[in-house]
Design a protein around this motif. Structure first.
Motif, PDB file in Angstrom:
ATOM      1  N   ILE A 197       0.826  -1.206  -0.058  1.00  0.00           N
ATOM      2  CA  ILE A 197      -0.236  -0.073  -0.062  1.00  0.00           C
ATOM      3  C   ILE A 197       0.909   1.140  -0.122  1.00  0.00           C
ATOM      4  N   LYS A 241     -11.522   0.263   0.552  1.00  0.00           N
ATOM      5  CA  LYS A 241     -10.823  -0.314  -0.781  1.00  0.00           C
ATOM      6  C   LYS A 241      -9.910  -1.389  -0.834  1.00  0.00           C
ATOM      7  N   ILE A 242      -9.059  -1.574   0.097  1.00  0.00           N
ATOM      8  CA  ILE A 242      -8.370  -2.680   0.293  1.00  0.00           C
ATOM      9  C   ILE A 242      -8.417  -3.900   0.930  1.00  0.00           C
ATOM     10  N   ASP A 268      -0.666  -6.460  -9.203  1.00  0.00           N
ATOM     11  CA  ASP A 268      -1.736  -7.116  -8.581  1.00  0.00           C
ATOM     12  C   ASP A 268      -1.357  -6.885  -7.116  1.00  0.00           C
ATOM     13  N   LYS A 326       5.499  -0.250  -9.064  1.00  0.00           N
ATOM     14  CA  LYS A 326       4.237  -0.989  -9.331  1.00  0.00           C
ATOM     15  C   LYS A 326       4.626  -2.303 -10.036  1.00  0.00           C
ATOM     16  N   GLN A 332      -9.023  -7.144  -1.032  1.00  0.00           N
ATOM     17  CA  GLN A 332      -7.538  -7.504  -1.713  1.00  0.00           C
ATOM     18  C   GLN A 332      -6.524  -8.044  -0.578  1.00  0.00           C
ATOM     19  N   ASP A 361      -5.239   4.272  -6.899  1.00  0.00           N
ATOM     20  CA  ASP A 361      -6.522   3.318  -6.581  1.00  0.00           C
ATOM     21  C   ASP A 361      -7.186   3.848  -5.515  1.00  0.00           C
ATOM     22  N   VAL A 362      -6.767   4.810  -4.688  1.00  0.00           N
ATOM     23  CA  VAL A 362      -7.288   5.540  -3.581  1.00  0.00           C
ATOM     24  C   VAL A 362      -6.948   7.030  -3.637  1.00  0.00           C
ATOM     25  N   TYR A 415      -0.050  -4.103  -5.730  1.00  0.00           N
ATOM     26  CA  TYR A 415       0.237  -2.612  -5.476  1.00  0.00           C
ATOM     27  C   TYR A 415      -0.987  -1.732  -5.454  1.00  0.00           C
ATOM     28  N   ILE A 416      -1.142  -1.053  -4.541  1.00  0.00           N
ATOM     29  CA  ILE A 416      -2.486  -0.464  -4.219  1.00  0.00           C
ATOM     30  C   ILE A 416      -1.614   1.163  -3.830  1.00  0.00           C
ATOM     31  N   GLU A 417      -2.011   2.256  -4.859  1.00  0.00           N
ATOM     32  CA  GLU A 417      -1.419   3.238  -4.615  1.00  0.00           C
ATOM     33  C   GLU A 417      -2.492   4.414  -4.026  1.00  0.00           C
ATOM     34  N   VAL A 418      -2.249   5.049  -2.806  1.00  0.00           N
ATOM     35  CA  VAL A 418      -3.074   5.990  -2.150  1.00  0.00           C
ATOM     36  C   VAL A 418      -2.324   7.395  -2.442  1.00  0.00           C
TER      37      VAL A 418
END
Length: 199
Positions: free
Chosen positions: A28, A189-190, A122, A116, A193, A170-171, A124-127
Motif C-alpha cells: 500500500i 478499498k483494500i 496485482d 508497481k 484485496q 487506486d485511492v 500494488y495499491i496506490e494511495v
C-alpha cells in the motif's frame, strides 16, 4: 558477474507464507507532498489492520533514509535510487507474506510505475494523499518549506522540484477528510484485496 548469480528455489513460497499469515500480502503505497499526512495515515491504517490480525510493516521515507538509504541525496537520480531500493525491499516483504505500507513523496510518475511493476500490479495499491501545497506549507511540521523558500534547501518538491500527481490512483484522500474518514475510505478499498482468494 551476473551469469554467476543463480536464484535458489526454496520449498516455502509466498503462497504458503500467505496461508500461514491468514491473509494476502501486498504494498500500500502512500504518495503526496511533504506534510500531506502520508505517514500519519500509514500509521493509522496499520493500527486498523493490526486489530484485524494482519501482519504489517511500515516503510517511511525519513526512517529509511536514516538507514538503508543514508548515502542518498535528494537529487532526481538519488530520489529514483531511493525508490528503486524501496521497491525491492517491498517485494521481499510481500514474498514474506506481509502487508507493507510505504509513505514516500515519490514525486515522479516513472518511479511510482517502476515500483508497481517491481512488486507486480496485482500487489500494488496506490494511495494519493492529495493535500494542497498551501496546506502543507501551513503545517510545515519539519520546517522544510520555510527553509526551501529561503533557498536553504534545494530540490524541495513543490517549491524547487516538481511533483507529478498520480493520474489514476487506486485511492485518493485529501485534507478535506479527517484521519478516521480517510482511513475508512482506504480500508474499504483494500479490505477485499487483503483477504486470501480462497476465503
Amino acid at each position: 558477474m551476473e551469469k554467476n548469480i543463480i536464484a535458489h528455489s526454496y520449498k516455502i513460497d509466498v503462497g504458503k507464507r500467505r496461508t500461514l499469515s491468514g491473509h494476502n500480502s501486498l504494498l500500500i503505497f502512500f504518495t503526496g507532498l511533504s506534510g500531506s499526512g502520508k505517514s500519519t495515515l500509514a500509521n493509522a491504517l496499520e493500527q486498523r489492520l493490526y486489530q484485524d490480525d494482519v501482519k504489517t510493516y511500515v516503510l517511511d521515507g525519513d526512517n529509511v533514509r536514516k538507514g538503508i538509504n543514508s548515502d542518498l541525496t535528494f537529487k532526481p537520480e538519488d530520489r529514483s535510487e531511493n525508490l528503486r531500493r524501496i521497491a525491492e525491499v517491498s517485494k521481499l516483504f510481500i514474498d514474506a507474506g506481509v502487508v507493507t505500507l510505504a509513505a514516500f513523496v515519490a514525486p515522479y510518475e516513472k518511479d511510482r510505475e517502476f515500483i508497481k511493476q517491481t512488486v507486480r500490479p496485482d500487489n500494488y495499491i496506490e494511495v494519493f494523499v492529495n493535500t494542497s501545497l498551501e496546506v502543507c506549507e501551513q503545517r510545515d511540521v519539519k520546517g522544510l518549506y520555510a527553509k526551501a523558500r529561503k533557498g536553504e534547501i534545494k530540490n524541495m518538491t513543490g517549491i524547487s522540484a516538481p511533483y507529478e500527481a498520480p493520474k489514476n490512483p487506486d485511492v485518493e484522500v485529501s485534507n478535506e477528510y479527517g484521519i478516521e474518514e480517510s482511513i475508512d475510505i482506504i480500508y474499504n478499498k483494500i479490505k477485499n484485496q487483503i483477504r486470501l482468494k480462497n476465503e
